[in-house]
Write an enzyme that holds these catalytic residues in place. Structure first.
Site, PDB file in Angstrom:
ATOM      1  N   ILE A 145     -22.019  68.360  39.145  1.00  0.00           N
ATOM      2  CA  ILE A 145     -20.687  68.011  39.632  1.00  0.00           C
ATOM      3  C   ILE A 145     -20.646  68.417  41.104  1.00  0.00           C
ATOM      4  O   ILE A 145     -20.387  69.568  41.441  1.00  0.00           O
ATOM      5  CB  ILE A 145     -19.581  68.737  38.838  1.00  0.00           C
ATOM      6  CG1 ILE A 145     -19.703  68.442  37.336  1.00  0.00           C
ATOM      7  CG2 ILE A 145     -18.194  68.318  39.355  1.00  0.00           C
ATOM      8  CD1 ILE A 145     -18.861  69.346  36.454  1.00  0.00           C
ATOM      9  N   PRO A 146     -20.944  67.482  42.005  1.00  0.00           N
ATOM     10  CA  PRO A 146     -21.118  67.815  43.428  1.00  0.00           C
ATOM     11  C   PRO A 146     -19.783  68.032  44.162  1.00  0.00           C
ATOM     12  O   PRO A 146     -19.371  67.231  45.001  1.00  0.00           O
ATOM     13  CB  PRO A 146     -21.872  66.607  43.967  1.00  0.00           C
ATOM     14  CG  PRO A 146     -21.391  65.466  43.114  1.00  0.00           C
ATOM     15  CD  PRO A 146     -21.191  66.065  41.749  1.00  0.00           C
ATOM     16  N   CYS A 147     -19.140  69.152  43.858  1.00  0.00           N
ATOM     17  CA  CYS A 147     -17.814  69.414  44.418  1.00  0.00           C
ATOM     18  C   CYS A 147     -17.833  69.548  45.941  1.00  0.00           C
ATOM     19  O   CYS A 147     -16.799  69.370  46.579  1.00  0.00           O
ATOM     20  CB  CYS A 147     -17.194  70.639  43.772  1.00  0.00           C
ATOM     21  SG  CYS A 147     -18.146  72.144  43.923  1.00  0.00           S
ATOM     22  N   HIS A 148     -18.981  69.790  46.531  1.00  0.00           N
ATOM     23  CA  HIS A 148     -19.055  69.894  47.987  1.00  0.00           C
ATOM     24  C   HIS A 148     -18.734  68.566  48.666  1.00  0.00           C
ATOM     25  O   HIS A 148     -18.445  68.529  49.859  1.00  0.00           O
ATOM     26  CB  HIS A 148     -20.427  70.411  48.434  1.00  0.00           C
ATOM     27  CG  HIS A 148     -21.554  69.476  48.146  1.00  0.00           C
ATOM     28  ND1 HIS A 148     -22.118  69.370  46.884  1.00  0.00           N
ATOM     29  CD2 HIS A 148     -22.222  68.598  48.942  1.00  0.00           C
ATOM     30  CE1 HIS A 148     -23.090  68.471  46.932  1.00  0.00           C
ATOM     31  NE2 HIS A 148     -23.176  67.983  48.170  1.00  0.00           N
ATOM     32  N   ARG A 149     -18.742  67.465  47.918  1.00  0.00           N
ATOM     33  CA  ARG A 149     -18.469  66.146  48.481  1.00  0.00           C
ATOM     34  C   ARG A 149     -16.973  65.814  48.519  1.00  0.00           C
ATOM     35  O   ARG A 149     -16.599  64.711  48.899  1.00  0.00           O
ATOM     36  CB  ARG A 149     -19.217  65.062  47.701  1.00  0.00           C
ATOM     37  CG  ARG A 149     -20.723  65.223  47.814  1.00  0.00           C
ATOM     38  CD  ARG A 149     -21.480  64.156  47.072  1.00  0.00           C
ATOM     39  NE  ARG A 149     -22.895  64.465  47.104  1.00  0.00           N
ATOM     40  CZ  ARG A 149     -23.736  64.245  46.108  1.00  0.00           C
ATOM     41  NH1 ARG A 149     -23.317  63.661  44.995  1.00  0.00           N
ATOM     42  NH2 ARG A 149     -24.992  64.577  46.209  1.00  0.00           N
TER      43      ARG A 149
END
Length: 101
Positions: free
Chosen positions: A52-56
């Site tokens: 889950i690439p929350c940095h995006r």
């Protein structure tokens, strides 16, 4: 039936490397455009940052999360820069890198 966090995480999983989405955009795509703050909370407690690439996810202006849960604001910028996201000062260039679904 999935819960709100599950819907948010499913949207965030779809953001490709080198692209960003705003909290409001994720909220809208998850089914409720009024839950941008809930998106922020869900990402802060992200159970699986590997998938889950929350940095995006950034704010509507391209601003980074001051309380980025996995290493702070500079870590978020490092991760996005490594994927090719360009910045104008400290803001992700939303005109060029915003994900369009």
């Amino acid at each position: 039936m999935s819960n709100t966090f599950d819907r948010i995480y499913e949207v965030v999983r779809q953001i490709p490397p080198g692209r960003v989405a705003s909290y409001g955009q994720v909220a809208r795509l998850a089914g409720n455009p009024r839950m941008a703050r809930v998106v922020g909370y869900a990402l802060h407690v992200n159970p699986d940052p590997e998938t889950i690439p929350c940095h995006r996810v950034v704010n509507h202006s391209g601003g980074l999360a001051a309380a980025f849960a996995f290493g702070g604001e500079q870590r978020q910028k490092i991760l996005l820069s490594a994927e090719g996201v360009g910045f104008i000062g400290e803001l992700a260039d939303m005109k060029k890198y915003q994900w369009e679904r």
